[in-house]
Design a protein around this motif. Structure first.
Motif, PDB file in Angstrom:
ATOM      1  N   MET A  21       1.235  -5.585  14.846  1.00  0.00           N
ATOM      2  CA  MET A  21       1.454  -4.425  14.018  1.00  0.00           C
ATOM      3  C   MET A  21       0.383  -4.404  12.940  1.00  0.00           C
ATOM      4  O   MET A  21       0.199  -5.384  12.239  1.00  0.00           O
ATOM      5  N   PRO A  22      -0.345  -3.301  12.789  1.00  0.00           N
ATOM      6  CA  PRO A  22      -1.380  -3.227  11.761  1.00  0.00           C
ATOM      7  C   PRO A  22      -0.742  -3.228  10.376  1.00  0.00           C
ATOM      8  O   PRO A  22       0.360  -2.716  10.174  1.00  0.00           O
ATOM      9  N   LYS A  23      -1.456  -3.815   9.432  1.00  0.00           N
ATOM     10  CA  LYS A  23      -0.962  -3.874   8.062  1.00  0.00           C
ATOM     11  C   LYS A  23      -1.787  -2.939   7.202  1.00  0.00           C
ATOM     12  O   LYS A  23      -2.999  -2.849   7.351  1.00  0.00           O
ATOM     13  N   ILE A  24      -1.109  -2.250   6.309  1.00  0.00           N
ATOM     14  CA  ILE A  24      -1.788  -1.342   5.392  1.00  0.00           C
ATOM     15  C   ILE A  24      -1.367  -1.683   3.979  1.00  0.00           C
ATOM     16  O   ILE A  24      -0.290  -2.252   3.746  1.00  0.00           O
ATOM     17  N   LYS A  25      -2.206  -1.358   3.039  1.00  0.00           N
ATOM     18  CA  LYS A  25      -1.888  -1.563   1.639  1.00  0.00           C
ATOM     19  C   LYS A  25      -1.198  -0.308   1.136  1.00  0.00           C
ATOM     20  O   LYS A  25      -1.678   0.808   1.342  1.00  0.00           O
ATOM     21  N   LEU A  26      -0.062  -0.507   0.485  1.00  0.00           N
ATOM     22  CA  LEU A  26       0.709   0.619  -0.001  1.00  0.00           C
ATOM     23  C   LEU A  26       1.118   0.344  -1.436  1.00  0.00           C
ATOM     24  O   LEU A  26       1.665  -0.706  -1.742  1.00  0.00           O
ATOM     25  N   GLU A  27       0.824   1.261  -2.303  1.00  0.00           N
ATOM     26  CA  GLU A  27       1.270   1.156  -3.680  1.00  0.00           C
ATOM     27  C   GLU A  27       2.297   2.250  -3.907  1.00  0.00           C
ATOM     28  O   GLU A  27       2.017   3.428  -3.698  1.00  0.00           O
ATOM     29  N   ALA A  28       3.476   1.838  -4.292  1.00  0.00           N
ATOM     30  CA  ALA A  28       4.545   2.814  -4.512  1.00  0.00           C
ATOM     31  C   ALA A  28       5.533   2.248  -5.511  1.00  0.00           C
ATOM     32  O   ALA A  28       5.635   1.043  -5.696  1.00  0.00           O
ATOM     33  N   GLN A  29       6.254   3.131  -6.119  1.00  0.00           N
ATOM     34  CA  GLN A  29       7.337   2.721  -6.991  1.00  0.00           C
ATOM     35  C   GLN A  29       8.635   2.975  -6.240  1.00  0.00           C
ATOM     36  O   GLN A  29       8.950   4.119  -5.890  1.00  0.00           O
ATOM     37  N   LEU A  30       9.350   1.880  -5.964  1.00  0.00           N
ATOM     38  CA  LEU A  30      10.610   1.974  -5.229  1.00  0.00           C
ATOM     39  C   LEU A  30      11.749   1.487  -6.102  1.00  0.00           C
ATOM     40  O   LEU A  30      11.604   0.510  -6.828  1.00  0.00           O
ATOM     41  N   SER A  31      12.865   2.132  -5.991  1.00  0.00           N
ATOM     42  CA  SER A  31      14.057   1.630  -6.663  1.00  0.00           C
ATOM     43  C   SER A  31      14.592   0.451  -5.858  1.00  0.00           C
ATOM     44  O   SER A  31      14.214   0.243  -4.693  1.00  0.00           O
ATOM     45  N   LYS A  32      15.482  -0.311  -6.444  1.00  0.00           N
ATOM     46  CA  LYS A  32      16.099  -1.419  -5.702  1.00  0.00           C
ATOM     47  C   LYS A  32      16.839  -0.886  -4.479  1.00  0.00           C
ATOM     48  O   LYS A  32      16.813  -1.501  -3.419  1.00  0.00           O
ATOM     49  N   GLU A  33      17.458   0.261  -4.619  1.00  0.00           N
ATOM     50  CA  GLU A  33      18.191   0.862  -3.495  1.00  0.00           C
ATOM     51  C   GLU A  33      17.246   1.223  -2.349  1.00  0.00           C
ATOM     52  O   GLU A  33      17.554   0.991  -1.183  1.00  0.00           O
ATOM     53  N   ASP A  34      16.067   1.790  -2.703  1.00  0.00           N
ATOM     54  CA  ASP A  34      15.071   2.120  -1.683  1.00  0.00           C
ATOM     55  C   ASP A  34      14.593   0.863  -0.968  1.00  0.00           C
ATOM     56  O   ASP A  34      14.440   0.846   0.257  1.00  0.00           O
TER      57      ASP A  34
END
Length: 133
Positions: free
Chosen positions: A1-14
């Motif tokens: 599986m290819p890996k990508i860099k992701l920057e995001a703000q996630l809640s604990k629920e997300d």
């Protein structure tokens, strides 16, 4: 599986929703990574040996083994075990006891490495004794 860099703000629920999508194997690996991250936060710097011991201490038996063991324990309590299930329960009990014994050896080794008592180490790591029947 290819890996990508992701920057995001996630809640604990997300984040929990994302974790729910993992397979059991992926989740166990993820949990070990979380445990390692937590251990690093609890101490300023861990030696390679401490890291290795903490990973070994926190290694868990698969959910399938735990579930099967609980099912057989319940059947034993209800006196509904057949001979094959009884033999399987004995095998699983031995496996679990060996796992717990190995975990205890790792805990003792880590307490010796840190120069503290086993009880103090378990308190620091918030490790509670297991309660198996």
């Amino acid at each position: 599986m290819p890996k990508i860099k992701l920057e995001a703000q996630l809640s604990k629920e997300d984040l929990l929703q994302a974790v729910e999508q993992l397979t059991n194997t992926e989740m166990e690996e993820f949990m070990l990574n979380i445990i390692a991250f937590r251990a690093k936060k609890l101490t300023n710097h861990l030696s390679n040996k401490e890291t290795e011991l903490l990973l070994n201490i926190n290694e868990v038996l698969s959910k399938d083994i735990q579930d099967k063991y609980q099912l057989l324990i319940t059947k034993r309590q209800k006196e509904e075990l057949n001979n094959n299930e009884y033999e399987e329960l004995l095998t699983l009990t031995e496996l679990i006891e060996n796992h717990q014994n190995q975990r205890l050896k790792y805990l003792v080794e880590l307490s010796n490495l840190r120069g503290c008592s086993l009880e103090k180490l378990m308190d620091e790591l918030e490790i509670k004794p297991t309660d198996n029947e």
